[in-house]
Scaffold this active site. Structure first.
Site, short mmCIF file in Angstrom:
data_model
loop_
_atom_site.label_atom_id
_atom_site.label_comp_id
_atom_site.label_asym_id
_atom_site.label_seq_id
_atom_site.Cartn_x
_atom_site.Cartn_y
_atom_site.Cartn_z
N VAL A 12 -27.20 -13.78 -8.26
CA VAL A 12 -28.03 -13.65 -9.46
C VAL A 12 -27.50 -14.54 -10.57
CG1 VAL A 12 -28.75 -12.03 -11.27
CG2 VAL A 12 -28.89 -11.37 -8.87
N LYS A 211 -36.82 -1.74 -11.83
CA LYS A 211 -36.07 -2.45 -10.78
C LYS A 211 -35.86 -1.55 -9.56
CE LYS A 211 -33.62 -5.17 -8.46
NZ LYS A 211 -34.20 -6.30 -7.77
N ASN A 215 -37.60 -1.93 -5.60
CA ASN A 215 -36.84 -2.00 -4.34
C ASN A 215 -37.12 -0.79 -3.46
OD1 ASN A 215 -35.75 -4.47 -4.78
ND2 ASN A 215 -33.65 -3.79 -5.09
N ALA A 259 -41.65 -4.85 11.42
CA ALA A 259 -40.84 -3.78 12.01
C ALA A 259 -39.61 -4.40 12.67
CB ALA A 259 -41.66 -3.03 13.03
N CYS A 267 -28.82 -5.08 -1.50
CA CYS A 267 -29.57 -4.30 -2.49
C CYS A 267 -30.36 -3.11 -1.98
CB CYS A 267 -30.44 -5.24 -3.31
SG CYS A 267 -29.39 -6.26 -4.36
N LYS A 270 -28.09 -0.15 -1.04
CA LYS A 270 -27.32 0.29 -2.21
C LYS A 270 -28.25 0.89 -3.29
CE LYS A 270 -26.41 -3.32 -5.29
NZ LYS A 270 -27.07 -3.00 -6.55
N ARG A 334 -23.76 -8.47 3.95
CA ARG A 334 -23.62 -7.13 3.35
C ARG A 334 -24.68 -6.19 3.95
NH1 ARG A 334 -23.03 -8.69 -3.00
NH2 ARG A 334 -24.45 -10.36 -2.39
P1 NAD Z 1 -22.33 -10.78 -6.15
O1 NAD Z 1 -21.48 -9.77 -5.54
O2 NAD Z 1 -22.84 -11.93 -5.32
O3 NAD Z 1 -21.61 -11.42 -7.43
C1 NAD Z 1 -21.04 -10.68 -8.45
C2 NAD Z 1 -19.98 -11.55 -9.12
O4 NAD Z 1 -19.46 -10.86 -10.24
C3 NAD Z 1 -18.79 -11.87 -8.21
O5 NAD Z 1 -18.59 -13.26 -8.15
C4 NAD Z 1 -17.62 -11.17 -8.89
O6 NAD Z 1 -16.38 -11.84 -8.72
C5 NAD Z 1 -18.07 -11.18 -10.34
N1 NAD Z 1 -17.41 -10.19 -11.20
C6 NAD Z 1 -17.05 -8.91 -10.91
N2 NAD Z 1 -16.48 -8.34 -11.99
C7 NAD Z 1 -16.49 -9.27 -12.98
C8 NAD Z 1 -16.05 -9.27 -14.33
N3 NAD Z 1 -15.52 -8.18 -14.88
N4 NAD Z 1 -16.19 -10.40 -15.04
C9 NAD Z 1 -16.73 -11.51 -14.49
N5 NAD Z 1 -17.17 -11.56 -13.22
C10 NAD Z 1 -17.05 -10.45 -12.47
O7 NAD Z 1 -23.56 -10.02 -6.80
P2 NAD Z 1 -25.11 -10.37 -6.78
O8 NAD Z 1 -25.62 -10.24 -5.39
O9 NAD Z 1 -25.35 -11.61 -7.55
O10 NAD Z 1 -25.67 -9.12 -7.59
C11 NAD Z 1 -25.34 -8.93 -8.95
C12 NAD Z 1 -26.22 -7.82 -9.50
O11 NAD Z 1 -27.59 -8.22 -9.44
C13 NAD Z 1 -26.14 -6.50 -8.72
O12 NAD Z 1 -26.31 -5.43 -9.61
C14 NAD Z 1 -27.33 -6.58 -7.78
O13 NAD Z 1 -27.82 -5.31 -7.42
C15 NAD Z 1 -28.35 -7.30 -8.63
N6 NAD Z 1 -29.32 -8.09 -7.86
C16 NAD Z 1 -28.94 -8.82 -6.77
C17 NAD Z 1 -29.88 -9.57 -6.08
C18 NAD Z 1 -29.51 -10.35 -4.84
O14 NAD Z 1 -30.41 -10.83 -4.15
N7 NAD Z 1 -28.26 -10.51 -4.49
C19 NAD Z 1 -31.21 -9.61 -6.53
C20 NAD Z 1 -31.56 -8.86 -7.67
C21 NAD Z 1 -30.61 -8.11 -8.33
C1 UGA Z 2 -34.72 -7.65 -1.97
C2 UGA Z 2 -36.06 -7.71 -2.73
O1 UGA Z 2 -37.04 -8.31 -1.90
C3 UGA Z 2 -35.89 -8.51 -4.02
O2 UGA Z 2 -37.12 -8.49 -4.76
C4 UGA Z 2 -34.78 -7.89 -4.86
O3 UGA Z 2 -34.56 -8.64 -6.04
C5 UGA Z 2 -33.51 -7.87 -4.04
O4 UGA Z 2 -33.73 -7.10 -2.82
C6 UGA Z 2 -32.39 -7.21 -4.77
O5 UGA Z 2 -32.60 -6.34 -5.58
O6 UGA Z 2 -31.29 -7.65 -4.45
P1 UGA Z 2 -33.39 -9.29 -0.36
O7 UGA Z 2 -32.55 -8.10 -0.07
O8 UGA Z 2 -32.75 -10.57 -0.69
O9 UGA Z 2 -34.39 -8.97 -1.58
O10 UGA Z 2 -34.31 -9.59 0.91
P2 UGA Z 2 -35.69 -9.02 1.49
O11 UGA Z 2 -36.49 -10.18 1.93
O12 UGA Z 2 -36.34 -8.04 0.60
O13 UGA Z 2 -35.19 -8.26 2.80
C7 UGA Z 2 -34.36 -7.13 2.73
C8 UGA Z 2 -34.16 -6.55 4.12
O14 UGA Z 2 -35.39 -5.97 4.58
C9 UGA Z 2 -33.78 -7.59 5.18
O15 UGA Z 2 -32.81 -7.05 6.04
C10 UGA Z 2 -35.07 -7.84 5.93
O16 UGA Z 2 -34.86 -8.23 7.27
C11 UGA Z 2 -35.72 -6.46 5.86
N1 UGA Z 2 -37.20 -6.52 5.98
C12 UGA Z 2 -37.95 -7.09 5.01
C13 UGA Z 2 -37.81 -5.95 7.09
O17 UGA Z 2 -37.12 -5.40 7.98
N2 UGA Z 2 -39.18 -5.99 7.18
C14 UGA Z 2 -39.95 -6.56 6.23
O18 UGA Z 2 -41.19 -6.56 6.39
C15 UGA Z 2 -39.33 -7.13 5.12
#
Ligand code: NAD
Ligand code: UGA
Length: 445
Positions: A12, A211, A215, A259, A267, A270, A334
């Site tokens: 992100v 949010k 999800n 499916a 995400c 979690k 993850r």
């Molecule tokens: P990530 O685990 O990839 O990255 C988090 C980063 O934060 C790491 O690099 C870590 O070292 C750093 N960090 C931890 N503590 C810190 C601190 N005190 N100061 C500075 N840096 C610090 O996480 P992500 O997947 O980017 O997700 C971040 C947030 O966004 C989560 O809450 C997640 O649920 C949400 N989110 C993730 C996605 C996604 O697709 N990964 C999509 C939408 C929302």
């Molecule tokens: C998901 C959401 O799609 C994002 O909008 C959101 O921002 C993100 O979580 C988040 O909060 O981190 P992501 O986890 O990257 O994104 O990927 P998705 O494409 O949603 O897939 C999630 C899981 O569901 C994967 O394991 C995928 O294989 C599975 N999936 C998805 C299915 O089994 N069937 C489907 O039809 C779609």
């Protein structure tokens, strides 16, 4: 050119930062992980995500980005501070806000004495009330200043998907922000003025719940599809024929009905766990959310069951596990469904040879004893069966003649409907897929 600090350089943080850099802003990433900071400064993406490395190099060339382990340096002179740190689950499933608190404290200390109204925006996924009750209070205590007066605070959840992260960040389908401060709301409207999509302006708690609701709904569709697919399998019906018949209804639509072995990733599991925990603590258990997680936990066993029906007892059998990432186009493992599948196969005494085009190394950290092949062919050679766990494009080139040539017995359980079922049967390969139904493919031929 506006200065923006991004605290937490994960998927992100990096994609948000690169998006703002692309709009001409100047970004400083702050992360506690030194290796990550070094990688960013050297123009190396800290994870595999299409387009990220190229965008990073371009932004570095234009001197629009920098990275540091010192949050104060990043926040210094920044007009915007985006908190993008991880919010992993605690042992009870609720969101662990330790990193967020630490980041907010460091940002607050750096804001002490500032009177130019910098704005702190929470992009991390957090339970309703976190921005108001945790972030705002932490910032005020650490800075000695007042939110809404000396600096602003807002929630601005992120909806990007891994594998499409950069394009989602650049072209979101909506932007949601929540703040109680009119001045902050005006500035957010300016910041996002050039982004063409619906803008949803609300209070922080609503933004935070939007949010989780998004999800939870998407994951619920997947578990619904999986439950129906399991039924289809037993009735000899192809779930995708059923989807074809329901998707044209605009109230239903075609997406998120694939499916398979279930949803993984950082995400869905979690966030649904955190939402379920929130429901329990509010004395309002969320039964659909709990069931969605329950169905998801069962799906890996469905793939093993199909494999067993074709191969028999798995003890001593060589099984190729194809795809380790939780979805294609990422090296993120993850909550990948590959792990429970791997463990179940090992538990039944199978010799597992795993393969993934990108995620082999990250999977090894989850399962240090795993045998990981360096190519698809190597994984399939001499195998008694294969399970496809991730629908990588590379796997779509598998044809019956190749499978028959490489495998000892050409049995494929497709956990993601990666292959075209019609090209697979005809006696050449024993092909099973979740929700296909043994008769489903025959009917189509
Ligand atoms: P990530 O685990 O990839 O990255 C988090 C980063 O934060 C790491 O690099 C870590 O070292 C750093 N960090 C931890 N503590 C810190 C601190 N005190 N100061 C500075 N840096 C610090 O996480 P992500 O997947 O980017 O997700 C971040 C947030 O966004 C989560 O809450 C997640 O649920 C949400 N989110 C993730 C996605 C996604 O697709 N990964 C999509 C939408 C929302
Ligand atoms: C998901 C959401 O799609 C994002 O909008 C959101 O921002 C993100 O979580 C988040 O909060 O981190 P992501 O986890 O990257 O994104 O990927 P998705 O494409 O949603 O897939 C999630 C899981 O569901 C994967 O394991 C995928 O294989 C599975 N999936 C998805 C299915 O089994 N069937 C489907 O039809 C779609």
């Amino acid at each position: 050119m506006t200065r923006v600090a991004i605290v937490g350089a994960g998927y992100v943080g990096v994609c948000t930062g690169l998006t703002f850099a692309g709009q001409g802003h100047r970004i400083t990433f702050a992360d506690v992980d030194e290796a990550r900071v070094d990688a960013l400064r050297a123009g190396r993406a800290p994870f595999f995500e299409p387009g990220v490395e190229a965008a990073l190099r371009r932004a570095l060339r234009l001197r629009r980005i920098d990275a540091t382990t010192d949050t104060a340096t990043a926040v210094d002179a920044a007009r915007w501070v985006f908190l993008c740190v991880g919010t992993p689950p605690t042992s009870t499933g609720s969101a662990d806000l330790t990193s967020l608190r630490a980041a907010a404290k460091a940002v607050g200390q750096a804001l002490a004495g500032r009177r130019d109204y910098p704005i702190v925006v929470v992009k991390s996924t957090v339970p309703p009330g976190t921005v108001d009750d945790v972030v705002r209070l932490t910032l005020e205590a650490a800075s000695g200043s007042r939110a809404g007066h000396d600096f602003g605070v807002a929630s601005n959840p992120e909806f990007l998907r891994e594998g499409h992260a950069l394009q989602d960040a650049r072209r979101p389908d909506r932007v949601v922000w929540g703040t109680r401060e009119p001045r902050t709301a005006r500035r957010l409207a300016q910041l996002y003025a050039r982004v063409r999509c619906p803008k949803i302006r609300t209070d922080p708690r609503t933004a935070e719940l939007i949010k989780y609701a998004a999800n939870a709904f998407l994951a619920t569709r997947v578990s619904f599809a999986n439950e129906m697919a399991n039924l289809c399998e037993r009735l000899g019906i192809d779930w995708y024929d059923v989807v074809e018949g329901i998707a044209p209804d605009p109230r239903i639509g075609p997406q998120f009905f694939r499916a398979g072995v279930g949803f993984g990733g950082s995400c869905f599991p979690k966030d649904l766990g955190a939402l379920a925990a929130l429901g329990r603590s509010a004395r309002n258990p969320l039964r659909i959310v709990e069931s969605t997680l329950e169905v998801n936990e069962r799906q890996p066993a469905e793939a093993i069951r199909l494999l067993r029906t074709e191969v028999g007892a798995l003890k001593g059998r060589r099984i190729a596990l194809l795809g380790l990432a939780f979805k294609p186009d990422t090296d993120d493992v993850r909550e990948t469904r590959a792990l429970p599948i791997y463990r179940a196969l090992r538990h039944e005494g199978a010799d597992v040879v795993a393969y993934d085009p990108r995620a082999g190394e990250s999977f090894r950290r989850l399962a240090p004893d795993a045998v990981i092949a360096t190519s698809l062919e190597e994984a399939l050679t001499g195998a008694d069966g294969a399970i496809i766990q991730t629908e990588w494009d590379e796997f779509r080139r598998l044809r019956p003649d190749l499978l028959r040539r490489l495998m000892r017995t050409p049995v494929v359980v497709d956990g993601r409907r990666t292959l075209e079922s019609r090209s697979m049967d005809r006696g050449a390969v024993r092909y099973r897929a979740i929700g296909l139904g043994r008769n489903g493919s025959a009917k189509k031929d």
